[in-house]
Design a protein around this motif. Structure first.
Motif, short mmCIF file in Angstrom:
data_model
loop_
_atom_site.label_atom_id
_atom_site.label_comp_id
_atom_site.label_asym_id
_atom_site.label_seq_id
_atom_site.Cartn_x
_atom_site.Cartn_y
_atom_site.Cartn_z
N GLY A 121 33.93 69.47 -95.74
CA GLY A 121 34.27 68.56 -94.73
C GLY A 121 35.12 67.26 -95.20
O GLY A 121 36.11 66.97 -94.53
N ALA A 122 35.01 67.06 -96.63
CA ALA A 122 35.71 66.02 -97.10
C ALA A 122 37.15 66.38 -97.12
O ALA A 122 38.13 65.71 -96.91
N VAL A 123 37.66 67.66 -97.60
CA VAL A 123 38.77 68.05 -97.66
C VAL A 123 39.43 67.99 -96.29
O VAL A 123 40.68 67.67 -96.08
N LEU A 124 38.70 68.54 -95.28
CA LEU A 124 39.38 68.81 -94.04
C LEU A 124 39.68 67.45 -93.40
O LEU A 124 40.76 67.39 -92.69
N VAL A 125 38.78 66.59 -93.45
CA VAL A 125 39.25 65.25 -92.67
C VAL A 125 40.11 64.36 -93.44
O VAL A 125 41.18 63.75 -93.03
N THR A 126 40.03 64.40 -94.76
CA THR A 126 41.16 63.76 -95.75
C THR A 126 42.48 64.35 -95.55
O THR A 126 43.55 63.60 -95.17
N ALA A 127 42.68 65.58 -95.60
CA ALA A 127 43.90 66.22 -95.30
C ALA A 127 44.61 66.02 -93.84
O ALA A 127 45.52 65.65 -93.60
N GLY A 128 43.45 66.05 -92.88
CA GLY A 128 43.92 65.89 -91.50
C GLY A 128 44.24 64.66 -91.14
O GLY A 128 45.40 64.51 -90.46
N LEU A 129 43.70 63.65 -91.55
CA LEU A 129 44.08 62.24 -91.52
C LEU A 129 45.45 61.76 -92.57
O LEU A 129 46.32 61.15 -91.58
N MET A 130 45.63 62.22 -93.48
CA MET A 130 46.75 62.14 -94.25
C MET A 130 48.01 62.87 -93.59
O MET A 130 48.80 62.21 -93.28
N VAL A 131 47.73 63.90 -93.20
CA VAL A 131 48.82 64.75 -92.54
C VAL A 131 49.26 64.14 -91.03
O VAL A 131 50.57 63.65 -90.74
N GLY A 132 48.06 63.69 -90.30
CA GLY A 132 48.22 63.07 -89.12
C GLY A 132 49.08 61.52 -89.22
O GLY A 132 49.92 61.31 -88.41
N ILE A 133 48.46 60.88 -89.99
CA ILE A 133 49.07 59.51 -90.22
C ILE A 133 50.56 59.54 -90.65
O ILE A 133 51.27 58.63 -90.24
N SER A 134 50.70 60.37 -91.52
CA SER A 134 52.33 60.41 -92.09
C SER A 134 52.98 60.90 -90.85
O SER A 134 54.24 60.64 -91.03
#
Length: 484
Positions: A217-230
């Motif tokens: 879950g940590a990998v999914l949300v961190t990667a998702g937010l990082m890709v989304g915000i960038s």
């Protein structure tokens, strides 16, 4: 009544032996950490031209001085908040302050664009670690409603006024010394916060990693937010319909959808979905995202208008924004808690949002040759609405957080703030630039074209605030009633 976030008791007493003066000392430490983070977020904006000239940034790469910080900060808040619950919020605050302070030194010493961008990314990581748990610590220290309202007012004042003060300091430091000092100023603040935090903040052992170590879950949300915000912050450069926006945007949606599915099935979820059963938490986070997106128009675009249209220097721009910082501070500290105690947080929030709608509405009428006292000072004074809205919103957003979920709720509240900021940057700056380009192509002068672009952004910002008003009126009905 809104649902509690946890099956544990809704409120726990402050740590045994923590006296009243110790709790207020702890609040001072948390507010100092918040001040450092918020100052850094706004102090850079005024110094951007000087940084570009000194380090040789291209116009396209200059935005990454802000974006690198924003991406790291926004994508890691949720994870940092939950880790604070698990390993101890004091440990997370101290570690984050240390990372941020060290990264500030690196940023101040930067001699190339790559080094400064890397340092800004590290600053974002440190800010996320410290900020994500600050509200969680605060609500476990101050459990009595009126006392908590006062504490949140102080904490919110630091954030609200600090953003405006950052522009003042950024202009003064850049003109009087050079841009390096906008980062060096963090060193004494960070060291003082860390040294005071050791004895002042209550020790907590946390729940232990086994209570919620959801690695996938940590990998999914961190990667998702990082890709989304960038992706969102790159919209101004690439456009909404380009492949460089649509492809990573789809990836971000897929990652975050996978995270939601994972949280519904995981034995120890990183973000228990029960948190969204609380109307106060869900509504407050949504309102905050809309409000912060809209107020990008005030904090950043007004500063650009002052410099690019009226010809103000960096220090003049900061001083022109100072009345907003003063009224926000005065209202946050001296008025908001008393009004909330009498009328309820929801009513105070609605009043604050109304004042902000009026402020952005006035900005849509700014002339090319504005008089500061007549055209801009009234807007600065109406910024008092932010001093009303933010403490009330913070109280509502944390109102149902129990001991076990305090860091999580804090991280979530800060995450929606950063998402709102990223959306504000992408939407309002893109609209302003597009409108200015079309007006310039139609033969308008540069100041007229820029002003027309800002008018459109201010109008859209006012619309976002009206939407925030509607969401608050509907979702927060019955929340934040008076306490006595």
């Amino acid at each position: 009544m809104s649902a509690s976030l946890t099956s544990a008791p809704e409120r726990s007493a402050p740590p045994l032996g923590l006296r009243l003066h110790s709790r207020w000392t702890a609040l001072a430490v948390l507010s100092t950490g918040m001040l450092m983070t918020v100052l850094d977020g706004s102090i850079v904006t005024v110094a951007m031209p000087a940084i570009q000239n000194d380090l040789g940034f291209s116009p396209a790469s200059l935005s990454w001085v802000v974006n690198a910080y924003l991406i790291a900060f926004g994508s890691l808040l949720l994870l940092a908040g939950r880790l604070g619950d698990l390993i101890g919020r004091k440990r997370m605050f101290l570690a984050g302050t240390a990372v941020f302070t060290g990264a500030s030194l690196l940023a101040g010493l930067a001699t190339s664009p790559a080094l400064l961008i890397a340092a800004r990314f590290l600053q974002g990581i440190g800010s996320a670690m410290a900020s994500a748990v600050s509200l969680g610590i605060l609500i476990t220290l101050f459990t009595e409603p009126r006392e908590r309202a006062k504490a949140i007012a102080v904490f919110s004042f630091t954030g609200a006024a600090g953003a405006s003060l950052g522009q003042v300091l950024g202009g003064v430091l850049t003109d009087a010394l050079d841009w390096h000092w906008i980062f060096f100023i963090n060193l004494p603040i960070g060291l003082a916060a860390a040294l005071l935090a050791l004895p002042a903040l209550p020790g907590d052992r946390g729940l232990g990693l086994r209570a919620g170590a959801d690695v996938l879950g940590a990998v999914l949300v961190t990667a998702g937010l990082m890709v989304g915000i960038s992706t969102v912050v790159g919209v101004e450069q690439h456009g909404w319909t380009s492949a460089r926006t649509l492809a990573p945007g789809a990836l971000a949606v897929a990652l975050l959808a996978g995270f939601v599915v994972r949280q519904s099935r995981a034995r120890t979820p990183l973000l228990p979905l029960r948190i969204f059963r609380s109307a106060a938490v869900t509504g407050a986070n949504l309102v905050q995202m809309l409000m912060v997106a809209a107020l990008f128009a005030f904090q950043i675009l007004v500063a650009l208008y002052l410099q690019k249209v009226l010809g103000y220097g960096a220090a003049e721009t900061g001083l022109a924004m100072l009345p907003a910082a003063v009224v926000i501070g005065a209202v946050s500290l001296g008025v908001s808690a008393r009004l909330a105690d009498r009328f309820g947080d929801r009513s105070v929030l609605l009043a604050g949002l109304t004042l902000l709608v009026i402020a952005l509405g006035l900005l849509t009428r700014l002339p090319v040759h504005a008089d500061y006292v007549r055209d801009l000072l009234p807007v600065m004074l109406l910024a008092a609405g932010f001093g009303l809205a933010l403490p009330a919103l913070t109280t509502l957003g944390m109102s149902d957080a129990g001991e076990a979920d305090a860091g999580l709720a804090s991280g979530l509240f800060n995450t929606t703030q950063q998402i709102g900021m990223a959306l504000g940057v992408a939407v309002l700056s893109t609209l302003a630039a597009s409108r200015s380009e079309s007006l310039a192509a139609a033969g308008r002068t540069a100041p007229e074209a820029l002003t027309g672009g800002y008018h459109l952004a201010f109008g859209v910002g006012a619309g976002l605030l009206l939407l925030a008003l509607a969401v608050a009126a509907v979702t927060l009905r019955g929340a934040g009633r008076t306490t006595g």
